[in-house]
Scaffold this motif. Structure first.
Motif, mmCIF file in Angstrom:
data_model
loop_
_atom_site.group_PDB
_atom_site.id
_atom_site.type_symbol
_atom_site.label_atom_id
_atom_site.label_comp_id
_atom_site.label_asym_id
_atom_site.label_seq_id
_atom_site.Cartn_x
_atom_site.Cartn_y
_atom_site.Cartn_z
ATOM 1 N N PHE A 161 0.831 -1.200 0.000
ATOM 2 C CA PHE A 161 0.000 0.000 0.000
ATOM 3 C C PHE A 161 0.864 1.247 0.000
ATOM 4 C CE2 PHE A 161 -2.564 -3.097 2.482
ATOM 5 C CZ PHE A 161 -3.651 -3.191 1.629
ATOM 6 N N ASP A 165 -2.787 5.312 2.388
ATOM 7 C CA ASP A 165 -3.945 4.435 2.195
ATOM 8 C C ASP A 165 -4.393 3.752 3.482
ATOM 9 O OD1 ASP A 165 -4.012 5.015 -0.489
ATOM 10 O OD2 ASP A 165 -2.907 3.225 -1.107
ATOM 11 N N ASN A 182 -12.147 2.430 -3.287
ATOM 12 C CA ASN A 182 -11.692 1.120 -2.814
ATOM 13 C C ASN A 182 -12.674 0.402 -1.891
ATOM 14 O OD1 ASN A 182 -11.480 2.172 -0.206
ATOM 15 N ND2 ASN A 182 -9.315 2.648 -0.403
#
Length: 246
Positions: A161, A165, A182
């Motif tokens: 990541f 995030d 997401n």
């Protein structure tokens, strides 16, 4: 409420929040893979040209010191890679803590959370020697009459990541931030992530800095409390004078 008291109380509340974060950092000095947390106070002008203070939480994702443990089930996840585990609610969570254990059911765990493999939970047969390859593959090593055989047991799910995030929750685990891009995203295994076995990443908390910050916060909190107390005393004296004059 007078602006002096309001500002002092607001500052005191922010300092208390910051003190809790510092205390949590110090409590996790010995937690493998723990990432230091800190608050940043940002002052912005609103539409009325008045200053408004916002608090933002940041994480220090720098690597902690590496310890050579020579234990087969210890590992370090390199760079931006993370191990995937299931939290107490069965949700995917992410950790840098590579201290793997085997529970009574033969399941691979970290801090009693089940480790997620590329094909689901990983079970380790009883009384076997294992080794973990750099790509996360777990092998059973058997030595019979000087003939060494290897058998794949499973493979760790390794993900990658960007730093922004992730968000940390009260259980100390990291989660993927939810947004419209997401929220329905299934995080896939990343074949580029590498691990190094027989090592552990220590917490990256700087104890000296956090202790100094804790002392500084405590002093600032006391100053705000004194300002509120002094203001109350001045109001009380002013009221007494007002009553005498009447």
């Amino acid at each position: 409420m007078d602006n002096t008291i309001y500002q002092s109380m607001k500052s005191a509340i922010q300092l208390l929040e910051n003190q809790n974060i510092i205390a949590n950092n110090l409590a996790n000095i010995s937690t493998n893979g723990f990432k230091e947390t800190f608050n940043v106070f940002i002052k912005d002008k609103n539409e009325n040209n008045l200053y408004k203070t916002q608090t933002k939480k940041y994480y220090n994702f720098s690597e902690g010191l590496i310890t050579h443990t020579q234990r087969k089930l210890d590992l370090v996840v390199k760079n931006n890679g993370w191990l995937v585990i299931k939290d107490q609610n069965g949700k995917d969570a992410y950790t840098k803590n590579g201290h793997l254990q085997i529970n009574a059911q033969g399941q691979l765990t970290i801090q009693n959370y089940k480790v997620v493999g590329k094909q689901g939970d990983i079970k380790i047969p009883h009384n076997v020697n294992v080794k973990i390859l750099s790509n996360g593959t777990i092998k059973e090593i058997e030595n019979k009459q000087n003939n060494i055989s290897e058998k794949i047991i499973g493979s760790l799910k390794l993900v990658c990541f960007k730093k922004n995030d992730l968000i940390q929750k009260d259980n100390g685990l990291f989660y993927l931030k939810k947004n419209r891009f997401n929220q329905n995203l299934k995080v896939l295994h990343d074949n580029t992530i590498r691990v190094q076995s027989e090592m552990l990443e220590n917490s990256n908390v700087n104890p000296t800095k956090n202790i100094v910050d804790m002392i500084s916060n405590a002093r600032q909190f006391d100053m705000n409390m004194k300002m509120i107390s002094m203001y109350d005393q001045n109001i009380e004296r002013a009221n007494q004078l007002f009553n005498v004059n009447n």
